[in-house]
Design a protein around this motif. Structure first.
Motif, PDB file in Angstrom:
ATOM      1  N   CYS A   1      77.057   7.689  -4.370  1.00  0.00           N
ATOM      2  CA  CYS A   1      75.654   7.656  -3.948  1.00  0.00           C
ATOM      3  C   CYS A   1      74.947   8.984  -4.242  1.00  0.00           C
ATOM      4  CB  CYS A   1      75.551   7.338  -2.461  1.00  0.00           C
ATOM      5  SG  CYS A   1      75.955   5.634  -2.101  1.00  0.00           S
TER       6      CYS A   1
ATOM      7  N   PHE B   1      73.402   5.962   3.293  1.00  0.00           N
ATOM      8  CA  PHE B   1      72.600   6.152   2.073  1.00  0.00           C
ATOM      9  C   PHE B   1      71.454   5.147   1.953  1.00  0.00           C
ATOM     10  CE2 PHE B   1      76.510   8.433   0.991  1.00  0.00           C
ATOM     11  CZ  PHE B   1      75.962   9.634   0.581  1.00  0.00           C
TER      12      PHE B   1
ATOM     13  N   THR C   1      71.347   2.959  -8.880  1.00  0.00           N
ATOM     14  CA  THR C   1      72.332   2.978  -7.785  1.00  0.00           C
ATOM     15  C   THR C   1      72.535   1.562  -7.256  1.00  0.00           C
ATOM     16  OG1 THR C   1      71.292   5.048  -7.190  1.00  0.00           O
ATOM     17  CG2 THR C   1      72.942   4.214  -5.669  1.00  0.00           C
ATOM     18  N   ASN C   2      71.435   0.841  -7.092  1.00  0.00           N
ATOM     19  CA  ASN C   2      71.537  -0.527  -6.560  1.00  0.00           C
ATOM     20  C   ASN C   2      72.299  -1.433  -7.518  1.00  0.00           C
ATOM     21  OD1 ASN C   2      69.884   0.664  -4.791  1.00  0.00           O
ATOM     22  ND2 ASN C   2      68.194  -0.780  -4.957  1.00  0.00           N
TER      23      ASN C   2
ATOM     24  N   ARG D   1      70.354   8.625  -9.146  1.00  0.00           N
ATOM     25  CA  ARG D   1      69.232   9.431  -8.650  1.00  0.00           C
ATOM     26  C   ARG D   1      68.436   9.985  -9.830  1.00  0.00           C
ATOM     27  NH1 ARG D   1      69.990  12.470  -3.506  1.00  0.00           N
ATOM     28  NH2 ARG D   1      71.053  10.950  -2.211  1.00  0.00           N
TER      29      ARG D   1
ATOM     30  N   LEU E   1      77.103   2.854   2.568  1.00  0.00           N
ATOM     31  CA  LEU E   1      76.078   2.360   1.637  1.00  0.00           C
ATOM     32  C   LEU E   1      74.768   2.036   2.357  1.00  0.00           C
ATOM     33  CD1 LEU E   1      78.045  -0.042  -0.759  1.00  0.00           C
ATOM     34  CD2 LEU E   1      77.087   2.182  -1.305  1.00  0.00           C
TER      35      LEU E   1
ATOM     36  N   LEU F   1      70.898   2.011   1.315  1.00  0.00           N
ATOM     37  CA  LEU F   1      70.679   1.046   0.227  1.00  0.00           C
ATOM     38  C   LEU F   1      70.007  -0.186   0.821  1.00  0.00           C
ATOM     39  CD1 LEU F   1      72.437   2.459  -1.979  1.00  0.00           C
ATOM     40  CD2 LEU F   1      73.448   0.222  -2.364  1.00  0.00           C
TER      41      LEU F   1
ATOM     42  N   THR G   1      80.579   8.243  -1.138  1.00  0.00           N
ATOM     43  CA  THR G   1      79.631   9.346  -0.946  1.00  0.00           C
ATOM     44  C   THR G   1      79.268   9.970  -2.290  1.00  0.00           C
ATOM     45  OG1 THR G   1      80.632   9.798   1.183  1.00  0.00           O
ATOM     46  CG2 THR G   1      79.283  11.548   0.264  1.00  0.00           C
TER      47      THR G   1
ATOM     48  N   ALA H   1      76.160  -0.071  -7.255  1.00  0.00           N
ATOM     49  CA  ALA H   1      76.834  -0.018  -5.942  1.00  0.00           C
ATOM     50  C   ALA H   1      77.765  -1.205  -5.685  1.00  0.00           C
ATOM     51  CB  ALA H   1      75.802   0.108  -4.837  1.00  0.00           C
TER      52      ALA H   1
END
Ligand SMILES: Nc1ncnc2c1ncn2[C@@H]1O[C@H](COP(=O)(O)OP(=O)(O)OP(=O)(O)O)[C@@H](O)[C@H]1O
Length: 724
Positions: free
Chosen positions: A365, A594, A521-522, A370, A590, A596, A362, A525
């Protein structure tokens, strides 16, 4: 105390008789050690070149007769526990031989003969605090392959005998005395032929101590059990058949209490011990013996010589029937039962096990990748051109990203920049707009601009600097798009501008993989998901296993017949359930929460995460087998966390590392190829047939196998289930 040497000297005849009666020929031994030496190496000082040695057992001999009670007495630290552990095969010894029922201990170990004929109560209580009385009986009973009915009957008997709490009582809620009695009960559970008890009566009241001694008496003399017991209460050993006085790593006297009472002419066993110690001290210092000549001539029974011809090294007294399969189903199930209960009962730990992935994913993300927002930046606009380009650019700067603060002059803005109140200051020169337009119309290079926008940056935060730069370029592009191109016709007429498109040199087409705007983020992750599952598994197994090893639980399980491979499988099976839940939590957060983007196979991702979890488990186990103490194991886990995270290309591409590091170290780490593999499944929809994806799995399994080999080798051979 004053010693009356005549007490002893007057018993010459009796001494001779007793000595004769205890001669080796007439006796049948259940447990013997000959010339046993044990050295501990204490490397306490890191900078000490050679470790300091302490000889704890010094060529010691011990002879425990069958179906008799042998009480081993001696001052604290003289080596009693060490001797017991050597006899049980829990500690390696440097020299000498141990025989159990005439059979060499080495032979037993070599031939993997079950040592379950031994019952052992360690000095520490060594119980699983999460289990109840009934459950711990069931666990150890199953290790001994007892039927549930048998366990139940024995449990009821032992609860009554030792005054234990009822079977539903949690071990964690027991008093010290209750726990000690339960520990004793466990060692009696399977009616062992040889019972080794390390201070079983410590902390118990005299009534209970008497009850225990009466029971031991029955056990030895009626039920044919050999008992070797250590105690600090010398007086209670009156009920023993033989007393072994131990001092400075040697047995200085080994004989029956009656014989010793007569020999020293005192009823007080403590006095006898004191006398014998005194005698030995004098002997060692070469001074005249206080005991009579006759007593000096007396040859203590521990000097009984071994007749090795009697002992057939190849003889297996335990019989073929005791040879077990490599893995026993019963013991494996018992261990799974115990590990599952431990896991389920420790509610706080269980909650933490689920909370850790939730919290980590959490916050990852929420915090990583961001766009930054609301950055305070200042501007000083000195531009007074008729073509208000500066105003348009400032207006188009993204208000979500930049919080624009107007400054009247350079000095006030610069001071705020120095004070850290703003991240950047844009100072626009006079006549900037007109200058730009003029050059543009003349189709001249912007390098020749006289009036420009000066950008002063606080460049200490790379991501913020990049965000500000991007916003500046974006705003210029927007101005071009919105105003110049929209007003193209009008300005074209007025200024005769033929083509604005040369603002755009590159056109980024739809990307083959990934989104139009690459999202950090991608990128991160996959590595974060893998490292979360990897390190939770490392931490939980490493500390749990090391704890059990340190407090002697593993030793106890081993004496009850458990093999390393069974402990290992049990841990892997129990933790695999936990891990599966953690994997679904991670993926659910994920992709479900969020959002993804997931292009590839969910099943493959589950498989990869589970494989990494097993790799983490085996890494944790190997750490627990190498290092001593949970603190050390946790420190090593933490110490390896950052290097693995940083070198595996999770945060920053490994292409940025020096070649020697990326090619020879980073690429070989367990998380590097797995992270690439995850990314390829996630964003490229590559299957297991693709080399990149396959390599991720392959390297993970290779590391898992390597860690397991390290664990098995270290645990079985070096530490031998002992605490060090
Ligand atoms: N793992 C170890 N490493 C180094 N030294 C050890 C280790 N285990 C025991 N010793 C040392 O060996 C000596 C004998 O210890 P041991 O536990 O056998 O004594 P003991 O006679 O059982 O004492 P007590 O009656 O207090 O239990 C002690 O000096 C102890 O410090």
């Amino acid at each position: 105390m004053t010693l009356d040497t005549n007490h002893c000297s007057g018993e010459q005849t009796l001494i001779k008789q007793s000595t004769t009666s205890l001669s080796s020929e007439s006796r049948d031994f259940a447990l013997r050690a000959f010339n046993l030496s044990k050295i501990f190496y204490n490397g306490s000082n890191l900078f000490q070149s050679s470790k300091s040695k302490s000889v704890v057992l010094n060529r010691i001999n011990i002879n425990v007769e069958k179906n008799k009670i042998y009480a081993l007495l001696g001052p604290s630290g003289c080596g009693k526990t060490t001797l017991l552990k050597c006899l049980l095969g829990l500690l390696k010894y440097e020299h000498g031989k141990v025989f159990i029922n005439q059979d060499s201990l080495c032979h037993k170990r070599k031939n993997k003969v079950n040592l379950g004929e031994l019952g052992y109560m360690p000095q520490e209580t060594c119980l699983y605090s999460e289990l109840t009385v009934g459950e711990i009986f069931f666990y150890f009973g199953k290790l001994y392959s007892m039927s549930s009915k048998e366990i139940n009957l024995r449990e009821q008997f032992l609860i009554g005998l030792l005054n234990l709490p009822d079977s539903k009582h949690l071990i964690a809620n027991m008093s010290g005395g209750q726990a000690r009695r339960t520990s004793l009960a466990i060692s009696l559970l399977n009616r062992p032929k040889i019972l080794i008890l390390d201070e079983p009566t410590v902390g118990l009241d005299p009534m209970l101590r008497k009850k225990i001694w009466d029971f031991l008496d029955n056990l030895a003399h009626r039920d044919n059990t050999t008992i070797l017991i250590t105690t600090h209460y010398i007086e209670e050993t009156r009920g023993a058949d033989c007393l072994g006085f131990m001092r400075e790593g040697q047995i200085i006297e080994e004989n029956s209490p009656e014989f010793l009472i007569k020999k020293c002419n005192t009823q007080i066993l403590e006095d006898i011990f004191y006398l014998i110690c005194e005698n030995q001290t004098k002997e060692c210092s070469g001074s005249e013996n206080f005991v009579s000549e006759e007593l000096t001539e007396y040859q203590p029974s521990n000097k009984v010589s071994f007749d090795f011809d009697e002992i057939d090294e190849n003889q297996n007294t335990s019989g073929e029937s005791e040879k077990k399969f490599f893995i026993s189903f019963n013991r494996l199930v018992a261990n799974i039962y115990k590990d599952s209960l431990k896991c389920l009962r420790n509610k706080k730990l269980l909650i933490i096990q689920f909370l850790v992935p939730i919290i980590q994913i959490t916050f990852f993300c929420l915090c990583i990748g961001r766009p930054v927002k609301n950055l305070p930046v200042g501007y000083v606009n000195n531009d007074n051109s008729s073509f208000n380009l500066s105003g348009k650019i400032i207006d188009e700067m993204d208000n979500e990203i930049l919080n624009k603060i107007f400054y009247k002059n350079f000095d006030s803005g610069y001071q705020d920049l120095k004070l850290g109140k703003i991240w950047s200051l844009f100072v626009i020169d006079q006549n900037f707009g007109n200058d730009v337009l003029e050059l543009y119309l003349k189709k001249e290079n912007f390098k020749n601009l006289n009036n420009i926008v000066h950008v002063y940056m606080d460049n200490t935060n790379q991501q913020i600097s990049l965000a500000i730069r991007n916003t500046l370029f974006e705003s210029l592009k927007k101005v071009a798009d919105k105003y110049i191109t929209n007003d193209h016709r009008r300005w074209n007429d007025k200024y005769n501008i033929s083509n604005f498109d040369n603002f755009y040199i590159f056109k980024f087409e739809q990307p083959v993989y990934g989104q139009r705007e690459a999202v950090f983020t991608n990128f991160m992750a996959p590595g974060i998901a893998l490292s979360v599952i990897f390190f939770i598994s490392v931490a939980s197994t490493a500390s749990n296993f090391e704890f059990e090893k340190r407090v002697g639980l593993t030793e106890r399980a081993h004496i009850s017949g458990v093999r390393t491979i069974e402990l290992l499988l049990s841990q892997l099976i129990v933790y695999s359930f936990l891990m599966t839940a953690q994997v679904f939590i991670i993926l659910g957060l994920l992709f479900g929460f969020f959002k993804l983007p997931l292009k590839g196979s969910f099943v493959l991702l589950v498989g990869l995460l589970l494989s990494q979890g097993f790799c983490g488990l085996s890494y944790g186990l190997s750490l627990a087998s190498i290092f001593y103490g949970e603190e050390t194991v946790i420190q090593v886990t933490l110490a390896s966390f950052y290097p693995i995270l940083l070198m595996s290309g999770i945060i920053w591409p490994i292409e940025a590392q020096p070649t020697w590091l990326s090619n020879y170290i980073s690429k070989l780490l367990p998380l590097t190829y797995a992270t690439d593999s995850f990314r390829a499944i996630l964003e490229k929809d590559w299957s297991i047939g693709n080399e990149k994806v396959f390599k991720g799995f392959l390297v993970t399994y290779a590391w898992t196998i390597l860690f397991l080999i390290v664990f098995l080798v270290m645990f079985s051979h070096k530490s031998k289930f002992t605490n060090r």
